[in-house]
Design a protein around this motif. Structure first.
Motif, PDB file in Angstrom:
ATOM      1  N   GLY A  29      32.143  37.881  61.494  1.00  0.00           N
ATOM      2  CA  GLY A  29      31.897  36.463  61.738  1.00  0.00           C
ATOM      3  C   GLY A  29      30.418  36.104  61.705  1.00  0.00           C
ATOM      4  O   GLY A  29      30.028  35.093  61.113  1.00  0.00           O
ATOM      5  N   THR A  30      29.600  36.942  62.317  1.00  0.00           N
ATOM      6  CA  THR A  30      28.163  36.680  62.360  1.00  0.00           C
ATOM      7  C   THR A  30      27.552  36.751  60.969  1.00  0.00           C
ATOM      8  O   THR A  30      26.763  35.891  60.575  1.00  0.00           O
ATOM      9  N   LEU A  31      27.918  37.784  60.212  1.00  0.00           N
ATOM     10  CA  LEU A  31      27.383  37.913  58.847  1.00  0.00           C
ATOM     11  C   LEU A  31      27.872  36.791  57.941  1.00  0.00           C
ATOM     12  O   LEU A  31      27.105  36.263  57.136  1.00  0.00           O
ATOM     13  N   ALA A  32      29.143  36.444  58.048  1.00  0.00           N
ATOM     14  CA  ALA A  32      29.678  35.355  57.228  1.00  0.00           C
ATOM     15  C   ALA A  32      28.895  34.074  57.493  1.00  0.00           C
ATOM     16  O   ALA A  32      28.545  33.344  56.550  1.00  0.00           O
ATOM     17  N   GLU A  33      28.567  33.817  58.750  1.00  0.00           N
ATOM     18  CA  GLU A  33      27.798  32.624  59.097  1.00  0.00           C
ATOM     19  C   GLU A  33      26.373  32.713  58.552  1.00  0.00           C
ATOM     20  O   GLU A  33      25.872  31.772  57.942  1.00  0.00           O
ATOM     21  N   LYS A  34      25.708  33.848  58.770  1.00  0.00           N
ATOM     22  CA  LYS A  34      24.326  34.021  58.315  1.00  0.00           C
ATOM     23  C   LYS A  34      24.202  33.936  56.797  1.00  0.00           C
ATOM     24  O   LYS A  34      23.225  33.403  56.276  1.00  0.00           O
ATOM     25  N   LEU A  35      25.173  34.503  56.101  1.00  0.00           N
ATOM     26  CA  LEU A  35      25.114  34.556  54.644  1.00  0.00           C
ATOM     27  C   LEU A  35      25.835  33.390  53.975  1.00  0.00           C
ATOM     28  O   LEU A  35      25.852  33.296  52.753  1.00  0.00           O
ATOM     29  N   ALA A  36      26.446  32.534  54.774  1.00  0.00           N
ATOM     30  CA  ALA A  36      27.163  31.352  54.297  1.00  0.00           C
ATOM     31  C   ALA A  36      28.246  31.731  53.270  1.00  0.00           C
ATOM     32  O   ALA A  36      28.327  31.156  52.182  1.00  0.00           O
ATOM     33  N   VAL A  37      29.060  32.719  53.661  1.00  0.00           N
ATOM     34  CA  VAL A  37      30.178  33.139  52.820  1.00  0.00           C
ATOM     35  C   VAL A  37      31.435  33.192  53.685  1.00  0.00           C
ATOM     36  O   VAL A  37      31.350  33.317  54.906  1.00  0.00           O
ATOM     37  N   PRO A  38      32.610  33.124  53.068  1.00  0.00           N
ATOM     38  CA  PRO A  38      33.845  33.255  53.845  1.00  0.00           C
ATOM     39  C   PRO A  38      33.958  34.649  54.470  1.00  0.00           C
ATOM     40  O   PRO A  38      33.496  35.638  53.890  1.00  0.00           O
ATOM     41  N   ARG A  39      34.581  34.732  55.639  1.00  0.00           N
ATOM     42  CA  ARG A  39      34.783  36.015  56.327  1.00  0.00           C
ATOM     43  C   ARG A  39      35.469  37.033  55.414  1.00  0.00           C
ATOM     44  O   ARG A  39      35.154  38.208  55.455  1.00  0.00           O
ATOM     45  N   ALA A  40      36.382  36.575  54.576  1.00  0.00           N
ATOM     46  CA  ALA A  40      37.136  37.474  53.700  1.00  0.00           C
ATOM     47  C   ALA A  40      36.246  38.173  52.673  1.00  0.00           C
ATOM     48  O   ALA A  40      36.625  39.207  52.126  1.00  0.00           O
ATOM     49  N   GLU A  41      35.059  37.637  52.418  1.00  0.00           N
ATOM     50  CA  GLU A  41      34.150  38.241  51.440  1.00  0.00           C
ATOM     51  C   GLU A  41      33.271  39.339  52.049  1.00  0.00           C
ATOM     52  O   GLU A  41      32.538  40.001  51.322  1.00  0.00           O
ATOM     53  N   ILE A  42      33.340  39.540  53.347  1.00  0.00           N
ATOM     54  CA  ILE A  42      32.516  40.560  54.000  1.00  0.00           C
ATOM     55  C   ILE A  42      33.252  41.896  53.945  1.00  0.00           C
ATOM     56  O   ILE A  42      34.309  42.056  54.539  1.00  0.00           O
TER      57      ILE A  42
END
Length: 138
Positions: A29-42
């Protein structure tokens, strides 16, 4: 271990320490927010750098992680354990080990000093990047 007037333990360990899956979910969740990508892409097996996390973001994320866990975390822990899976496993094991009177080892031996110096480090990183201390928002 000491207790406050409510009877809660007054030590550096969280009362209900999160497990590996909860820590992994926090990172996604934190990375998805920081990188502005959907959670599914992490992808939790890909190194943070390959996901696009910058050094400055990594240091800030270590600070956020420490605040979320309620314990001291090395400013460089995301570099010591470079994937979500490795870091979530390490943190879950570190938090679960030892007695509750001791803080877990979550990185280098200078974790407390690293967190005390975090504001200065962030200022220097912003300065090196040509920022004014207010540049990057997460």
């Amino acid at each position: 271990m000491s207790h406050d007037s409510s009877g809660a333990a007054a030590d550096s360990r969280p009362v209900n320490a999160p497990g590996e899956q909860e820590i992994r979910s926090w990172f996604i969740g934190t990375l998805a927010e920081k990188l502005a990508v959907p959670r599914a892409e992490i992808d939790t097996t890909v190194p943070f750098a390959e996901l696009g996390l910058t050094s400055l973001q990594g240091v800030r994320m270590s600070d956020e992680l420490g605040r979320w866990l309620g314990i001291a975390v090395s400013a460089g822990v995301v570099f010591d354990f470079p994937t979500i899976d490795l870091l979530a496993r390490h943190l879950a094991e570190a938090i679960g080990e030892g007695d509750s009177a001791e803080a877990p080892d979550l990185g280098d031996e200078g974790a407390e000093e690293s967190l005390e110096d975090l504001a200065e480090l962030l200022r220097l990183l912003d300065e090196d990047a040509g920022g004014d201390g207010h540049g990057e928002t997460d």
